[in-house]
Design an enzyme around this catalytic site. Structure first.
Site, short mmCIF file in Angstrom:
data_model
loop_
_atom_site.label_atom_id
_atom_site.label_comp_id
_atom_site.label_asym_id
_atom_site.label_seq_id
_atom_site.Cartn_x
_atom_site.Cartn_y
_atom_site.Cartn_z
N ASP A 1 1.10 -8.05 2.63
CA ASP A 1 1.19 -6.79 2.01
C ASP A 1 2.58 -6.34 1.81
O ASP A 1 3.19 -5.51 2.68
CB ASP A 1 0.40 -5.62 3.05
CG ASP A 1 0.49 -4.23 2.45
OD1 ASP A 1 0.89 -4.11 1.46
OD2 ASP A 1 -0.30 -3.32 3.24
N SER B 1 4.26 1.84 8.37
CA SER B 1 4.02 0.56 7.35
C SER B 1 5.39 0.40 6.51
O SER B 1 5.76 1.24 5.79
CB SER B 1 2.71 0.68 6.25
OG SER B 1 1.74 0.99 7.25
N HIS C 1 0.68 -1.15 0.22
CA HIS C 1 0.00 0.14 0.13
C HIS C 1 0.84 1.09 -0.11
O HIS C 1 0.31 2.46 -0.32
CB HIS C 1 -0.99 -0.22 1.19
CG HIS C 1 -0.35 0.09 2.57
ND1 HIS C 1 -0.08 -0.95 3.15
CD2 HIS C 1 -0.15 1.13 3.56
CE1 HIS C 1 0.56 -0.68 4.31
NE2 HIS C 1 0.53 0.72 4.52
#
Length: 568
Positions: free
Chosen positions: A410, A483, A374
């Site tokens: 992810d 992240s 992402h």
């Protein structure tokens, strides 16, 4: 808390106190209180937070925002200001004697909670010295702290930084919130009325770490009194442990958990043992209405420099007071670079920019970076990778692989156009041990403005499918922007995983930074090694074809016919 903390704990508890401010002759008007640090017992000198003095300023809190103002004299506050300082037993005042003099829970607030004095409560209650009257010598601030604060927080209206000692949704008037914001970075130097001579030890109580002597990731011990003067029998000098998460000059951040009322409390180093590093400026920080789990600090050394300068100007005849302020710890090296990350493995964290989106990443080979899908979602997309150590560099790269949105993992992999020279490549872990100390390094909170932040915790859970780890949980504070950042073992420095997300309650909208999830490096390492050696993406493509049990884990679902109800 461990053998290394023994000396620091003793110093912190000897130096901790609580300060109360009230109006003379107006007991019904209530009082204001905060934590403080005893700098000297004879004469009694205490440094505490300046926020409790804003109701007493003759010209209002606007006096704290005047350009070039580093201190205000004590008479800036109204004549009806009354101050009291309270602390626990000193070395010359044994706990046993104080316990005999002050049976049970001695403060009225504790009694009002139904905690009646008696043998059980006497054993648990903390013996206290009676509150002593004090005089406000001056209000002081660190100009560099205010400058860095304005740079990092002042123009960030979109993200809505919030520093009052309450949740963003709590009822706080605009005037009160503005007063608290203006008082950030302001502290007060008090002189305490002398007590019994037998209890006083002349000279400084603490030594002070020079600015820059404590690096990111270094362990810290915070000592303050939650809720200020409320029930000090229970809350006085409560300890909290964390690390130095980030630094911008004298503006410091720690992940040690502090509560309202601990403003002005001392933050001490484990090495050198018990050196005063900073004072708590704001115990709760909110960003975009989310608690970030970090505490804002102001370094102690520059504050005491201002105090010496101000005392010389305001009280020329009181040079002895300035002399008795704690000196810097001469055994601590000066001038260490403020951007030094401390642990060498932390230098592997990088910032990844992909268009308007940015996040964190980790260098796994000289020209290879791993981040989250992402953050860099499109294969063949160009991204800019920033490294802060050993020097600030930015290198272009290309996304060579990103998992599909249907994949539970992810992950994206970036190939750089040049090598990141001087950045150490972390050692991938082969095993995971629940309960071991861990650290997350990422660019959450500030992005590139202040370099990566370090937060600490433990590996709270290792989730396995068919005996293989597929998810790691930690108690480190993780924020938006972290992240893709690395999860390290604090002991060995081995790379444990890649941070994927923290936790959000979709019903309430609350975010829990201390419950987060990482992808184990053991899931990625064989495929990364294959690509690094041969350029073959086959192993990475397998991440798009995981088994259903792995997908269930990452959907945070259980294959139960009925979801169990909470018993809380």
């Amino acid at each position: 808390m461990g053998r290394q903390w023994g000396p620091s704990m003793r110093v912190a508890e000897q130096a901790g106190c609580v300060v109360s401010a009230s109006r003379a002759g107006q007991p019904d008007a209530g009082s204001w209180s905060c934590s403080g640090v005893i700098l000297s017992r004879n004469p009694g000198l205490v440094l505490c937070h300046g926020g409790i003095f804003t109701p007493f300023l003759r010209t209002g809190s606007a006096a704290l925002t005047q350009t070039g103002t580093a201190f205000l004299p004590g008479d800036s506050c109204s004549d009806d200001l009354r101050l009291h300082v309270q602390w626990g037993p000193t070395a010359a005042s044994p706990a046993g004697r104080a316990d005999q003099e002050l049976p049970g829970l001695c403060t009225p607030q504790c009694a009002s909670l139904g905690l009646e004095p008696g043998a059980p409560s006497r054993a648990r209650a903390r013996p206290l010295q009676p509150p002593r009257p004090a005089q406000l010598l001056l209000l002081l601030s660190c100009p560099a702290f205010r400058s860095h604060f304005a740079r990092l927080f002042g123009a960030d209206a979109v993200d809505q930084w919030h520093f009052v000692s309450s949740a963003p949704d709590d009822a706080v008037s605009e005037e009160e919130e503005e007063d608290q914001l203006r008082a950030l970075g302001w502290f007060a130097l008090l002189r305490v009325q002398r007590g019994a001579a037998a209890e006083e030890r002349r000279g400084p109580v603490v030594t002070v770490a020079p600015l820059g002597a404590v690096v990111k990731g270094a362990p810290l011990l915070a000592c303050g009194s939650p809720f200020g003067a409320f029930c000090p029998d229970i809350f006085l000098n409560t300890l909290s442990r964390g690390v130095l998460s980030n630094a911008a000059g004298p503006l410091l951040l720690t992940d040690a958990r502090c509560l309202p009322g601990t403003e002005g409390g001392g933050v001490f180093a484990a090495r050198p043992a018990g050196a005063l590093v900073a004072l708590v400026a704001a115990p709760l920080c909110w960003k975009a209405r989310e608690w970030v789990g970090l505490t804002l600090l102001c370094a102690a050394a520059p504050l005491l420099q201002v105090a010496r300068w101000a005392l010389a100007r305001l009280h020329p005849g009181s040079a002895s007071l300035s002399v008795l302020l704690p000196p810097p710890d001469v055994s601590t090296p000066r001038g260490l670079p403020l951007r030094d990350l401390g642990p060498p493995w932390a230098a592997a964290a990088v910032l990844v920019e992909c268009g308007t989106v940015w996040g964190s990443g980790v260098v796994v080979a000289p020209r290879l970076v791993v981040t989250c899908r992402h953050v860099a979602p499109r294969e063949a997309a160009r991204v800019l990778v920033h490294s802060a150590t050993p020097k600030n560099v930015a290198i272009w790269g290309q996304v060579v692989f990103a998992t599909q949105e249907t994949s539970p993992y992810d992950i994206a992999v970036v190939s750089l156009e040049e090598e990141l020279n001087g950045v150490p490549t972390p050692v991938p872990a082969g095993h995971f041990h629940e309960g071991e100390p861990v650290s997350v390094v990422g660019f959450g909170v500030f992005g590139q403005a202040c370099g990566p932040s370090v937060t600490s915790g433990i590996l709270s859970a290792v989730v396995r499918v068919d005996g293989s780890p597929v998810m790691l949980q930690t108690t480190c504070a993780v924020h938006g922007g972290s992240s893709g950042g690395p999860l390290f073992s604090s002991g060995s420095g081995d790379l444990l995983g890649i941070v994927a997300s923290n936790t959000r309650d979709n019903n309430t909208g609350a975010t829990y930074p201390h419950l987060n999830f990482s992808i184990p490096i053991t899931v990625l390492q064989p495929a990364l090694k294959q690509y690094s050696q041969t350029g073959d993406l086959g192993g990475l493509r397998e991440l798009d074809h995981t088994t259903e049990p792995v997908r269930v884990v990452w959907r945070l679902q259980r294959p139960l016919s009925e979801v169990p109800r909470s018993k809380l």
